[in-house]
Design a protein around this motif. Structure first.
Motif, PDB file in Angstrom:
ATOM      1  N   ILE A  53      11.466  42.238 -11.715  1.00  0.00           N
ATOM      2  CA  ILE A  53      10.062  41.849 -11.881  1.00  0.00           C
ATOM      3  C   ILE A  53       9.987  40.894 -13.065  1.00  0.00           C
ATOM      4  O   ILE A  53      10.329  41.261 -14.192  1.00  0.00           O
ATOM      5  N   ALA A  54       9.542  39.668 -12.803  1.00  0.00           N
ATOM      6  CA  ALA A  54       9.470  38.638 -13.843  1.00  0.00           C
ATOM      7  C   ALA A  54       8.012  38.277 -14.111  1.00  0.00           C
ATOM      8  O   ALA A  54       7.229  38.108 -13.172  1.00  0.00           O
ATOM      9  N   ASN A  55       7.669  38.124 -15.392  1.00  0.00           N
ATOM     10  CA  ASN A  55       6.327  37.635 -15.705  1.00  0.00           C
ATOM     11  C   ASN A  55       6.397  36.141 -16.014  1.00  0.00           C
ATOM     12  O   ASN A  55       7.469  35.530 -15.954  1.00  0.00           O
ATOM     13  N   GLY A  56       5.265  35.556 -16.325  1.00  0.00           N
ATOM     14  CA  GLY A  56       5.191  34.125 -16.572  1.00  0.00           C
ATOM     15  C   GLY A  56       5.902  33.662 -17.827  1.00  0.00           C
ATOM     16  O   GLY A  56       6.075  32.460 -18.043  1.00  0.00           O
ATOM     17  N   VAL A  88       2.252  45.903 -12.984  1.00  0.00           N
ATOM     18  CA  VAL A  88       1.381  45.432 -14.068  1.00  0.00           C
ATOM     19  C   VAL A  88       2.172  44.404 -14.869  1.00  0.00           C
ATOM     20  O   VAL A  88       3.300  44.659 -15.292  1.00  0.00           O
ATOM     21  N   LEU A  89       1.570  43.221 -15.043  1.00  0.00           N
ATOM     22  CA  LEU A  89       2.207  42.145 -15.800  1.00  0.00           C
ATOM     23  C   LEU A  89       1.381  41.820 -17.041  1.00  0.00           C
ATOM     24  O   LEU A  89       0.178  42.097 -17.094  1.00  0.00           O
ATOM     25  N   GLY A  94       3.556  35.908 -12.003  1.00  0.00           N
ATOM     26  CA  GLY A  94       4.895  36.471 -12.069  1.00  0.00           C
ATOM     27  C   GLY A  94       5.503  36.490 -10.683  1.00  0.00           C
ATOM     28  O   GLY A  94       4.946  35.931  -9.733  1.00  0.00           O
ATOM     29  N   SER A  95       6.640  37.147 -10.570  1.00  0.00           N
ATOM     30  CA  SER A  95       7.284  37.257  -9.268  1.00  0.00           C
ATOM     31  C   SER A  95       8.101  38.537  -9.209  1.00  0.00           C
ATOM     32  O   SER A  95       8.433  39.136 -10.243  1.00  0.00           O
ATOM     33  N   MET A  96       8.403  38.931  -7.991  1.00  0.00           N
ATOM     34  CA  MET A  96       9.249  40.093  -7.752  1.00  0.00           C
ATOM     35  C   MET A  96      10.257  39.742  -6.673  1.00  0.00           C
ATOM     36  O   MET A  96       9.979  38.936  -5.791  1.00  0.00           O
ATOM     37  N   PRO A 115      12.733  39.446  -0.248  1.00  0.00           N
ATOM     38  CA  PRO A 115      12.624  38.057  -0.698  1.00  0.00           C
ATOM     39  C   PRO A 115      11.675  37.930  -1.884  1.00  0.00           C
ATOM     40  O   PRO A 115      10.757  38.738  -2.059  1.00  0.00           O
ATOM     41  N   VAL A 116      11.904  36.908  -2.694  1.00  0.00           N
ATOM     42  CA  VAL A 116      11.039  36.687  -3.855  1.00  0.00           C
ATOM     43  C   VAL A 116       9.611  36.437  -3.369  1.00  0.00           C
ATOM     44  O   VAL A 116       9.385  35.765  -2.367  1.00  0.00           O
TER      45      VAL A 116
END
Length: 126
Positions: A53-56, A88-89, A94-96, A115-116
């Motif tokens: 899980i990536a945030n901005g 929660v970001l 963001g992306s997962m 997939p992203v």
């Protein structure tokens, strides 16, 4: 040649939950709805999940665990399993992405790619 890894399709729809978010406190809540489709020739059981899980801000959190939403569903050939969860970001975007560890009826373990997909507040992306 089709492999077990290709036998599972994962479709995702995400949505921003404004009523649970607090932008002034950098809390952005998202739901995601997943459909896992078994195109294989045998049933497959979802044993575990592995998320990135990536945030901005490019901060990445890894999440691992057994099953999904408290279950380890067996998906029959030609059938699907639906579930919803959330993230929660600290940023508006963001992306997962990730994968499920699946077990075929014959005991073979394999990965099903998630997939992203993007998590974004309305109007955060053009």
């Amino acid at each position: 040649m089709k492999t077990l890894d290709d036998s599972i399709e994962v479709d995702v729809i995400s949505e921003y939950l404004a009523e649970q978010s607090v932008p002034d406190e950098q809390r952005f809540v998202f739901a995601y709805h997943i459909r896992i489709i078994n195109h294989g020739e045998q049933p497959a059981t979802l044993r575990s999940r592995h998320w990135f899980i990536a945030n901005g801000n490019a901060d990445v959190q890894e999440v691992n665990g057994e099953g999904v939403v408290g279950v380890q569903p067996t998906i029959e050939s030609g059938d699907y399993f639906d579930y919803s969860s959330g993230a929660v970001l600290a940023t508006k975007v963001g992306s997962m992405r990730g994968y499920y560890v699946m077990e075929a009826q014959d005991g073979t373990l394999f990965h099903a790619t998630i997939p992203v997909f993007t998590l974004a507040t309305p109007h955060a992306l053009n």
